[in-house]
Design a protein around this motif. Structure first.
Motif, PDB file in Angstrom:
ATOM      1  N   UNK A  33      -2.453  -2.237   7.757  1.00 44.64           N
ATOM      2  CA  UNK A  33      -1.053  -1.894   7.947  1.00 44.64           C
ATOM      3  C   UNK A  33      -0.780  -0.484   7.495  1.00 44.64           C
ATOM      4  N   UNK A  34      -0.140   0.230   8.323  1.00 44.73           N
ATOM      5  CA  UNK A  34       0.309   1.556   7.936  1.00 44.73           C
ATOM      6  C   UNK A  34       1.682   1.746   8.503  1.00 44.73           C
ATOM      7  N   UNK A 331       6.708  -0.223  12.689  1.00 45.71           N
ATOM      8  CA  UNK A 331       5.422  -0.791  12.307  1.00 45.71           C
ATOM      9  C   UNK A 331       4.647  -1.082  13.582  1.00 45.71           C
ATOM     10  N   UNK A 332       3.393  -0.695  13.625  1.00 43.13           N
ATOM     11  CA  UNK A 332       2.534  -0.952  14.778  1.00 43.13           C
ATOM     12  C   UNK A 332       1.403  -1.870  14.358  1.00 43.13           C
ATOM     13  N   UNK A 354       4.056  -8.071  13.795  1.00 49.16           N
ATOM     14  CA  UNK A 354       3.091  -8.914  14.502  1.00 49.16           C
ATOM     15  C   UNK A 354       2.810 -10.197  13.729  1.00 49.16           C
ATOM     16  N   UNK A 355       2.412 -11.229  14.470  1.00 45.90           N
ATOM     17  CA  UNK A 355       2.070 -12.534  13.868  1.00 45.90           C
ATOM     18  C   UNK A 355       1.118 -12.367  12.687  1.00 45.90           C
ATOM     19  N   UNK A 356       0.185 -11.420  12.821  1.00 45.44           N
ATOM     20  CA  UNK A 356      -0.808 -11.258  11.764  1.00 45.44           C
ATOM     21  C   UNK A 356      -0.198 -10.723  10.474  1.00 45.44           C
ATOM     22  N   UNK A 357       1.067 -10.338  10.525  1.00 38.62           N
ATOM     23  CA  UNK A 357       1.700  -9.794   9.324  1.00 38.62           C
ATOM     24  C   UNK A 357       2.770 -10.681   8.705  1.00 38.62           C
ATOM     25  N   UNK A 358       2.887 -11.915   9.175  1.00 37.36           N
ATOM     26  CA  UNK A 358       3.918 -12.796   8.586  1.00 37.36           C
ATOM     27  C   UNK A 358       3.684 -12.985   7.089  1.00 37.36           C
ATOM     28  N   UNK A 359       2.415 -13.031   6.697  1.00 33.38           N
ATOM     29  CA  UNK A 359       2.110 -13.332   5.287  1.00 33.38           C
ATOM     30  C   UNK A 359       2.684 -12.272   4.345  1.00 33.38           C
ATOM     31  N   UNK A 360       2.935 -11.079   4.887  1.00 35.79           N
ATOM     32  CA  UNK A 360       3.423 -10.001   4.034  1.00 35.79           C
ATOM     33  C   UNK A 360       4.764 -10.324   3.384  1.00 35.79           C
ATOM     34  N   UNK A 361       5.482 -11.287   3.954  1.00 37.15           N
ATOM     35  CA  UNK A 361       6.785 -11.648   3.373  1.00 37.15           C
ATOM     36  C   UNK A 361       6.610 -12.131   1.939  1.00 37.15           C
ATOM     37  N   UNK A 362       5.601 -12.964   1.708  1.00 32.83           N
ATOM     38  CA  UNK A 362       5.378 -13.484   0.353  1.00 32.83           C
ATOM     39  C   UNK A 362       4.317 -12.723  -0.420  1.00 32.83           C
ATOM     40  N   UNK A 368       6.292  -6.536   6.352  1.00 35.16           N
ATOM     41  CA  UNK A 368       6.258  -5.715   7.557  1.00 35.16           C
ATOM     42  C   UNK A 368       7.632  -5.639   8.203  1.00 35.16           C
ATOM     43  N   UNK A 369       8.449  -6.649   7.971  1.00 30.37           N
ATOM     44  CA  UNK A 369       9.782  -6.672   8.566  1.00 30.37           C
ATOM     45  C   UNK A 369      10.698  -5.675   7.876  1.00 30.37           C
ATOM     46  N   UNK A 370      10.675  -5.691   6.551  1.00 29.70           N
ATOM     47  CA  UNK A 370      11.462  -4.699   5.818  1.00 29.70           C
ATOM     48  C   UNK A 370      10.956  -3.294   6.144  1.00 29.70           C
TER      49      UNK A 370
END
Lengths: 627, 627
Positions: A33-34, A331-332, A354-362, A368-370
């Motif tokens: 992620x960048x 975010x890309x 992206x789906x692969x970044x949902x875990x970033x919430x916790x 990734x959303x913020x």
């Protein structure tokens, strides 16, 4: 980490051929992620800022001129800017969730009346994002326009941009991404490593491609390829026409790719600003996860990924280069292949979370959303690094149609509610369909081993609270495999006495985090005693003793100099309060015997209590007390 | 941790008297959270389940009978039950945020048309929760009723309960809590330790209380005491009437408390089920935070708290006992005093999530908001333990009225956006008032030291990106203060050479987490070299070398046996790949000199680059290249 290795072994230089309908094959991805910020928006644009009054009786939209306050971003860090999102699926929903924490207003355009983002957004305009009139009307009501799906009407976006609408990322980027062939052409022009590819317009061309690239031949449609649909494989020249027909024929616009014999498929979320050198330096990147795909739909994502530092660097470079070539902020997600010979090749880019970044919430300091909201609004980027040591995301895919599907999903959720560190996300889709993404569950924990164990209990039919009979009760650890010839004697003893044990290499110096998580999780895994061996400056036993309440037995291993005196002293001379039970140099046999005695003592105590308990039940408390 | 100690020193056996208008005094709190589940609801009640269709044009509420599916909790783990919350302030808003992740529907009753929860709830009924007709109407539309504020119409709740409405916690609990005097009577009947208290009805009674309890005398109003309002202090008998008048006179219902000479004020969130023994065992508790209160409003909360294990246990016991005596489910916040002689006394209980628990959103596996929803819905409780090592929450309180107040708040938020690990929460209150809770910022990080540093940069006027001139460049650490007589020689040398250094006690064995965070953060703090000394089984230098890329110099300290040979070998015999530069036994002087040489080398290299940079600027690149 062992399960990842198993996955890798399943993929060799000659991967099993993919049938035209992809079966459930396991692929591992890793993610990077960048994100970088973008210079503050130019508010002297034609955009009007929208002030929305949402009452429980009506939701009328008033279009207003910006107030003097709204244009002053210097003063107001949380902008009054309304963020408009094309698309209101679960990605849009999670954007709204992130936005609400900071009271940022998000409006959505989506044709489905009851889409996942409906109840969480500030306003839902019902309409297709493929319809220029809708998009134009929608754009009037927001200060910045972004997407949660790339298949939008890009011609309208380009027109709106010319009129001064702020699109992030830019329409040019979306146009490039929408066409996978165009995407590859673009990236190859920017010298980004790709699998070989070429357009095919007829059977002759396809045969030529087959001769050039060999078989199996990956045939893809240029546009509207989504979640695996739009790919077909010809295992031989004879199968070409079958594959082409499955994709709708040459007229749809097809191209072929040379089969990349990959061992890992990687995902990277990356955004580099190309506008402002100041902001370019705020690019942050981190390799965070690997994922497995069942039927080409993202299924399980693990973070962090188990890849070498060199591969991390290579992947980061490729991803950053790819995203630098695209215009606009956000975010890309960049998907990469890791080949058997260590090359990193770009597969494709998604211009959105992206789906692969949902875990970033916790699992991360900034999700990734913020991060996407910060980027498109021109705010400083947040820290994307992980704040928990390990995370796994599991997609809740529909397993049946309608009511039976809901029943199955709810059983899964019922198990998740009882698992420590599990967070449940449900997208509130009214219709249950097979393979539909209905929600996801993110598991976090202090080590990947623990999180994988949690995933295992999530997916098994029963939660097994009791330790299985053969769960290890003694942990034998050593700093290096060169200690194994000595330490094996402990394992032998434990086997003779039928005490289940595990043997691990854990280095205090080379893998301090692994040592930390081994020691801190041993007790909850049912370990009763730890035998730790090391040579030289032997810190492993002492450090483990500092990190666990379990008894630790230290085995000094003789190295090539000093006859083991250095390790003996390093192990035995522990300060008051943190004891290590030390045996003679190289005497792992005694360590095993000591462990047996300790384990047996605990067993005896336990049996005592059980016997007493039975007696109490049988006799009743009055007779028990008399006796 | 040093700042906590400073706070403690400010509070002695004779605390400075509190004026009638409390000034900004620093009090430290610690928090304890416990929650337990409640048996599944009895669905054969009069409640009707509400199916809400929320479209963007209307929000009509249809009252429906429960579908067969809704009553089957066994199958459906995410209940269709609508949660009704009395109150829609920021606590209600954050309940809605937690609910949306799992698509749980929350409706609110609040008199303010545009309250913090309005835009995030499923439906906002505008009306007072003090009005029985409103509450009755509201209760028809939800499956379980809970509160985010305790000052609600409890008589109506009791009536509704008799009609079968599910209130969690129970109306009886809210009745007890609402009256602080009644609360204390209740808890004292349950043998929970409290400061001494008694009712006062007139001046005679107050004087008697003063004779009994001594001065200063804490006078409180029984009801509607909120955020510090409703307390007054009489420093002497002469001041009694003044204090009583400030509280509105005896007729309001007053009582007095004996001044508790506390060193810490503690907060605990605790819920124990009293209904079902199965669920009682799922009670989990953890001491998580300490907080400082400015003007009696919760201001800063730090987690975890720095208290002894014994105090933790004591506090947990008191809190659990207190909450066990109350009926119903949910998260409870229990405020406790820790006295100078080690006693733990209960101050008061809030039957809801609490300001002191906001940090749990980012720092814990299950936030207090999610936990409250699980508890009131009868779902299994989540894991409340921390997932990050440290967290600090800072309340954004209004610092001025209106626009100027917004400007100040936004400056603060602007700084927060640039701080790693900072999460911003803004409650979207349209009106800015002094001291009003407008939002909060939660900082997380790998150690309390790092998080405190982040708080410091949040609150300072400028973010100082450059290290200040006197920031330490060398870190001198040792495992025990008994090493100090030896290690001071290194500090002396560095002082002589004007190299700024810091001296710390960091034990690999006794404080492994502190060692971990010291080593992993040293470089980013500007440290260039670490000198580590230890005796006996000297693991500190080696472990630190494993955790930082900085050069580490090891000093073997001679202990009472073995002449330092043990520590010499423990330090010097590091394996390939992880070096420690070891000096002679007890020779901290040489360690200092070595550090000076290393630091000077770096300075020389840096100066070289600066000189070259100046030349380039002056001469221009063409001349520079020619030369």
């Amino acid at each position: 980490m062992q399960s990842l290795n198993l996955n890798l072994k399943g993929l060799s230089q000659n991967p099993p051929p993919l049938p035209i309908t992809p079966s459930s094959s396991s692929l591992t991805f890793f993610n990077l992620r960048t994100a970088a910020s973008f210079p503050p928006m130019n508010h002297n644009s034609n955009n009007t800022f929208l002030k929305l009054h949402k009452s429980h009786c009506s939701a009328s939209l008033e279009v207003q001129q910006p107030s003097p306050r709204d244009t002053d971003l210097q003063v107001h860090r949380l902008p009054q800017t309304v963020v408009g999102v094309l698309g209101g699926g679960q990605l849009g929903r999670m954007l709204c969730e992130a936005a609400s924490l900071m009271a940022i207003k998000v409006i959505i355009l989506d044709p489905m009346e009851n889409c996942p983002a409906t109840n969480l957004c500030h306003y839902h305009m019902v309409g297709s994002y493929d319809d220029s009139a809708n998009v134009e009307e929608f754009a009037k009501r927001c200060g910045v326009l972004t997407v949660e799906i790339e298949h939008v009407d890009v011609a309208t976006l380009e027109k709106l941009e010319q009129q001064g609408v702020d699109c992030q990322p830019k329409a040019s980027t979306i146009r490039i991404i929408q066409d996978k062939f165009l995407q590859k052409v673009h990236f190859s022009r920017h010298a980004i490593p790709l699998p070989k590819f070429m357009q095919i317009d007829d059977l002759e061309g396809a045969k030529r491609a087959g001769d050039l690239f060999g078989y199996p031949l990956m045939i893809k449609s240029k546009r509207l390829a989504y979640d695996g649909r739009g790919n077909a494989v010809a295992k031989s020249e004879e199968e070409i026409s079958l594959a082409v027909n499955a994709l709708g024929g040459y007229a749809r616009g097809l191209y072929v790719e040379k089969w990349a014999p990959f061992v890992k498929k990687s995902q990277s979320r990356d955004k580099t600003s190309v506008k402002d050198p100041d902001y370019a330096s705020s690019t942050e990147r981190e390799v965070t996860s690997s994922s497995c795909s069942r039927e080409n739909i993202c299924h399980i994502v693990k973070s962090p990924a188990h890849v070498s530092w060199k591969t991390q660097k290579l992947a980061t470079d490729v991803a950053c280069k790819a995203v630098s070539s695209l215009e606009g902020a956000g975010v890309f997600a960049v998907e990469l292949f890791l080949t058997a010979d260590g090359q990193v090749l770009l597969n494709e880019v998604a211009p959105r979370p992206h789906n692969s970044g949902h875990h970033t919430i916790e699992s991360c300091n900034t999700s990734q959303y913020e991060q996407h909201l910060r980027a498109v609004l021109g705010l400083p980027l947040g820290d994307p690094s992980m704040k928990t040591p390990a995370a796994i995301m599991y997609n809740i895919l529909g397993e049946d149609e309608g009511e039976p599907g809901f029943v199955i999903a709810n059983h899964l959720i019922g198990r998740a509610l009882r698992i420590p560190g599990a967070s449940i996300h449900w997208y509130d889709k009214p219709e249950m369909r097979k393979q539909r993404k209905m929600g996801h569950i993110t598991l976090i924990g202090p080590s990947m081993g623990i999180v994988e164990a949690r995933l295992k209990s999530l997916l098994s039919e029963e939660i097994n609270d009791d330790q299985p009979a053969d769960a290890p009760r003694v942990g034998i650890i050593m700093g290096s495999d060169s200690d194994l010839p000595v330490m094996k004697d402990a394992a032998k003893i434990l086997r003779e006495f039928n005490v289940p044990a595990e043997v691990r290499i854990v280095s205090a110096h080379r893998t301090p985090e692994m040592m930390y998580s081994y020691a801190s999780s041993a007790r909850e895994r049912g370990i009763q005693v730890i035998i730790a061996g090391a040579g030289g400056a032997a810190h492993l036993p002492g450090m483990v003793a500092a990190l666990t309440p379990l008894p630790v037995i230290g085995v000094p291993v003789r190295a090539s100099t000093l006859d083991g005196l250095d390790s003996l002293l390093s192990i035995v001379q522990m300060p008051r309060g943190v004891p290590v039970a030390t045996v003679a140099i190289n005497n792992a046999t005694n360590a095993g015997l000591l462990a047996v005695r300790m384990a047996q003592y605990q067993e005896d105590r336990r049996d005592e209590v059980l016997v007493k308990g039975d007696k109490l039940e049988k006799d009743g408390w009055e007779d028990y007390l008399k006796a």
